[in-house]
Structures are given as C-alpha cells and as structure tokens.
Write a protein that holds these residues in place. Sequence first.
Motif, PDB file in Angstrom:
ATOM      1  N   ALA A 123      15.913  62.797  60.876  1.00 30.88           N
ATOM      2  CA  ALA A 123      15.853  63.024  59.289  1.00 30.88           C
ATOM      3  C   ALA A 123      16.353  64.355  58.689  1.00 30.88           C
ATOM      4  CB  ALA A 123      14.287  63.056  59.269  1.00 30.88           C
ATOM      5  N   GLU A 124      16.444  65.218  59.733  1.00 22.71           N
ATOM      6  CA  GLU A 124      17.187  66.560  59.097  1.00 22.71           C
ATOM      7  C   GLU A 124      18.594  66.269  59.270  1.00 22.71           C
ATOM      8  OE1 GLU A 124      15.392  69.271  61.974  1.00 22.71           O
ATOM      9  OE2 GLU A 124      13.195  69.355  61.063  1.00 22.71           O
ATOM     10  N   ALA A 125      19.030  65.574  59.952  1.00 21.00           N
ATOM     11  CA  ALA A 125      20.630  65.347  59.820  1.00 21.00           C
ATOM     12  C   ALA A 125      20.956  64.494  58.509  1.00 21.00           C
ATOM     13  CB  ALA A 125      20.995  64.475  61.004  1.00 21.00           C
ATOM     14  N   LEU A 126      20.138  63.731  58.011  1.00 19.59           N
ATOM     15  CA  LEU A 126      20.414  63.038  56.703  1.00 19.59           C
ATOM     16  C   LEU A 126      20.011  64.101  55.482  1.00 19.59           C
ATOM     17  CD1 LEU A 126      19.192  59.253  56.842  1.00 19.59           C
ATOM     18  CD2 LEU A 126      21.349  60.367  57.550  1.00 19.59           C
ATOM     19  N   VAL A 127      19.061  65.061  55.640  1.00 18.54           N
ATOM     20  CA  VAL A 127      18.986  65.948  54.776  1.00 18.54           C
ATOM     21  C   VAL A 127      20.170  66.804  54.507  1.00 18.54           C
ATOM     22  CG1 VAL A 127      17.624  68.127  54.170  1.00 18.54           C
ATOM     23  CG2 VAL A 127      16.276  66.377  55.130  1.00 18.54           C
ATOM     24  N   ASP A 128      20.825  67.303  55.768  1.00 18.96           N
ATOM     25  CA  ASP A 128      21.976  68.270  55.556  1.00 18.96           C
ATOM     26  C   ASP A 128      23.170  67.294  54.968  1.00 18.96           C
ATOM     27  OD1 ASP A 128      20.800  70.088  57.009  1.00 18.96           O
ATOM     28  OD2 ASP A 128      21.391  69.427  58.885  1.00 18.96           O
ATOM     29  N   GLU A 129      23.341  65.982  55.145  1.00 21.39           N
ATOM     30  CA  GLU A 129      24.496  65.365  54.443  1.00 21.39           C
ATOM     31  C   GLU A 129      23.896  64.755  52.931  1.00 21.39           C
ATOM     32  OE1 GLU A 129      25.010  61.826  56.988  1.00 21.39           O
ATOM     33  OE2 GLU A 129      25.084  63.030  58.732  1.00 21.39           O
ATOM     34  N   GLY A 130      22.666  65.402  52.583  1.00 19.64           N
ATOM     35  CA  GLY A 130      22.396  64.744  51.125  1.00 19.64           C
ATOM     36  C   GLY A 130      22.017  63.492  50.855  1.00 19.64           C
ATOM     37  N   GLU A 131      21.564  62.856  51.877  1.00 21.17           N
ATOM     38  CA  GLU A 131      21.225  61.392  51.990  1.00 21.17           C
ATOM     39  C   GLU A 131      19.722  61.172  51.422  1.00 21.17           C
ATOM     40  OE1 GLU A 131      22.124  58.192  52.596  1.00 21.17           O
ATOM     41  OE2 GLU A 131      24.468  58.974  52.591  1.00 21.17           O
ATOM     42  N   ILE A 132      18.871  62.276  52.004  1.00 21.88           N
ATOM     43  CA  ILE A 132      17.311  62.486  51.501  1.00 21.88           C
ATOM     44  C   ILE A 132      17.107  63.617  50.959  1.00 21.88           C
ATOM     45  CG2 ILE A 132      16.637  60.447  52.850  1.00 21.88           C
ATOM     46  CD1 ILE A 132      15.594  62.225  55.038  1.00 21.88           C
ATOM     47  N   SER A 133      16.037  64.131  50.352  1.00 28.00           N
ATOM     48  CA  SER A 133      15.903  65.263  49.832  1.00 28.00           C
ATOM     49  C   SER A 133      15.216  66.410  51.000  1.00 28.00           C
ATOM     50  CB  SER A 133      14.789  65.306  48.709  1.00 28.00           C
ATOM     51  OG  SER A 133      13.521  65.038  49.026  1.00 28.00           O
ATOM     52  N   GLY A 134      14.372  65.755  51.783  1.00 31.99           N
ATOM     53  CA  GLY A 134      13.739  66.681  52.826  1.00 31.99           C
ATOM     54  C   GLY A 134      12.471  67.418  52.383  1.00 31.99           C
ATOM     55  N   ASN A 135      12.291  67.105  51.026  1.00 33.53           N
ATOM     56  CA  ASN A 135      10.950  67.620  50.368  1.00 33.53           C
ATOM     57  C   ASN A 135       9.729  67.362  51.042  1.00 33.53           C
ATOM     58  OD1 ASN A 135      12.572  68.872  48.681  1.00 33.53           O
ATOM     59  ND2 ASN A 135      12.327  67.172  46.765  1.00 33.53           N
ATOM     60  N   TYR A 136       9.494  66.004  51.586  1.00 39.44           N
ATOM     61  CA  TYR A 136       8.427  65.546  51.917  1.00 39.44           C
ATOM     62  C   TYR A 136       8.230  65.783  53.493  1.00 39.44           C
ATOM     63  CZ  TYR A 136       7.622  62.395  48.239  1.00 39.44           C
ATOM     64  OH  TYR A 136       7.304  62.053  46.896  1.00 39.44           O
ATOM     65  N   LEU A 137       9.590  66.029  54.063  1.00 45.07           N
ATOM     66  CA  LEU A 137       9.421  66.693  55.602  1.00 45.07           C
ATOM     67  C   LEU A 137       9.010  67.953  55.611  1.00 45.07           C
ATOM     68  CD1 LEU A 137      12.880  65.196  56.485  1.00 45.07           C
ATOM     69  CD2 LEU A 137      10.968  64.628  57.684  1.00 45.07           C
ATOM     70  N   LYS A 138       9.219  68.635  54.585  1.00 40.30           N
ATOM     71  CA  LYS A 138       8.785  70.278  54.406  1.00 40.30           C
ATOM     72  C   LYS A 138       7.378  70.226  53.937  1.00 40.30           C
ATOM     73  CE  LYS A 138      13.176  72.160  52.635  1.00 40.30           C
ATOM     74  NZ  LYS A 138      13.915  72.659  51.457  1.00 40.30           N
ATOM     75  N   MET A 139       6.912  69.270  53.233  1.00 37.61           N
ATOM     76  CA  MET A 139       5.594  68.914  53.058  1.00 37.61           C
ATOM     77  C   MET A 139       4.762  68.821  54.071  1.00 37.61           C
ATOM     78  SD  MET A 139       3.818  66.385  50.197  1.00 37.61           S
ATOM     79  CE  MET A 139       5.153  66.943  48.929  1.00 37.61           C
ATOM     80  N   ALA A 140       4.998  67.742  54.708  1.00 39.84           N
ATOM     81  CA  ALA A 140       4.383  67.526  56.015  1.00 39.84           C
ATOM     82  C   ALA A 140       4.244  68.444  57.076  1.00 39.84           C
ATOM     83  CB  ALA A 140       5.054  66.435  56.854  1.00 39.84           C
ATOM     84  N   GLU A 141       5.340  69.446  57.053  1.00 39.22           N
ATOM     85  CA  GLU A 141       5.090  70.546  58.100  1.00 39.22           C
ATOM     86  C   GLU A 141       4.176  71.548  57.523  1.00 39.22           C
ATOM     87  OE1 GLU A 141       6.002  72.888  61.432  1.00 39.22           O
ATOM     88  OE2 GLU A 141       6.035  70.722  61.080  1.00 39.22           O
TER      89      GLU A 141
END
Length: 280
Positions: free
Chosen positions: A175-193
């Motif tokens: 998932a974090e690889a896709l955040v780096d590529e701009g495919e997903i925002s990463g907002n929900y991953l940060k929220m979960a953490e």
Amino acid sequence: MNRSALDAYSDGAVWWDTAISDIKKNEIIIRGYPIEELIGTLSYSQMLYLLLCGEVLSEKKARLLESVLVAGADHGPRAPSIAAARMAATCGISFNSCVATGINLLGDVHGGAAEKAMTLFYITNARLKANQDLLLADVVAAQLDHLEKNREKLGGIGHQLHDDDPRIRKLYALAEALVDEGEISGNYLKMAEEFRCQLEERKKRKMTMNIDGVAAAIQCELAIPAEAAKGIFAMSRGMGIVAHALEELQNRVLIKGPCPNRADLVRYTGPELRHLEKRE
C-alpha cells in the motif's frame, strides 16, 4: 419508511431495478461493458470492483485489492468458519453445503471487524472534511472516547495469536508503495495507524494492527463501501474454506465433532439427575 415490493410494484415500478447488469438473448452487459470485452481483459479483483462500484480499477490498485483477498484466504482449522466446513464435510452432506456451512459462520464477530473499522474510518474522515481546522489526532481521540463510553470494541486492532503478523507487514509495504506513486492518498492508512497508536497509549501495552484493520484502510483508500466488507471477506476466506472442506472430504473421516471424543473435554453444568413426576 421502507415500502414493500408489492406496494412499489403496484405504482408501476419494475420488480428488479439494477444498474449492475443487463441480460438479453445473446447479450450480457455488465456496468455498460459487453461481457466479451471483460473476459480475458479484467482480473478477478477488477471484475469484483466493477460489479461493486461501477468502475474499472487501475491495474496497480487492482493488485492491491487482490493482495487483500489473498491475505485473508486461510487461517487454518482453528478459524471457526474453516473448522465448521471441515466438520460438515465429515457428515456426508453435499460439498456446496459444506462450503456454505463455513461461509455462514462469517458475520459481525468472525469476519465483521473490517466493516466496523471501515465505518469508523469513513465517519472520522467525514468529520475532518466538515471541519478542516480539526486535527486527525483530536478526532481519533474523540472517537475512542465515544467507543469507550459505549463499551464498544475498536475493530481491526489486536490479535489473539500474532504480535508480528507477516500479512500486515506485506500489505502495508504494498500500500505504501502506491502512496509513493500517487495511486492512493494514504490518508486512511495514516488514520488506521493513529487509531492503533492512541489505543496502545491508552491500554499501556503493545497493540498490533490485524488483517482486518489494514484491509479496512486499504478498502477505504479504494472507496469501497463499508457495507461490502463482510462480503469481500467471505470471498477471500471462501478460498480457504473450499480447500479445507475438500481436504477433509478426501480424508474420508466420518462425523468429526468440534472437539475430540473425550469426556474430560466436555463438562455438564445442568441440574442433577431428576425424573418427571408420575401422573395418575
């Protein structure tokens, strides 16, 4: 107020109203696409997303969703759904019924944590959008206060067996690889953490993310409705259920109960032996 189907039909509505598929003689249209264009072109996860959400996922996002399906496929005979399917296979019922027995154990308690987490994440995100002056940490703290007040459990955090689940590390990396590529925002991953960290601080002990938590964050990143989560998990765990039911069927053992046939493993706590009064 919900109306009955008969009431709606009497007002001239069609019986089934669907935006998913249009089936006619020699023609199958799925979300506007001819089925022959989808066959051999879309992956399983792309087709699933198209059916659920109406759009075709990019190949990178589809691989991420497929990784969630693979990660949840099996967790051994200790998982109630798999144990039930294996027991059913020893009772001589049809194979599809064995699979259905396992699937039918998936619900709010076993298999429902991702939906609860997704619902919480979407509510948290909506509050952040409604008031952009709020900080994520403050909204998460308020949500945890609400859960504690109502004695509700936070879905997606903690595991009875794993404290370093290899599935979690891999899904986060993908998932974090896709955040780096701009495919997903990463907002929900940060929220979960953020939820995990604050809960860990409140509990004063290590709290690990579980497969439901990271799966919930990823599915929110893909804008999948929370109400679909249990169904998606059923499709994921269904693979393991099919495999375990087949293995048990091939073992040809009959009537295997939920525990070994030993008296010391079953305890009766009911009334002492008694008899019905004789009627004259």
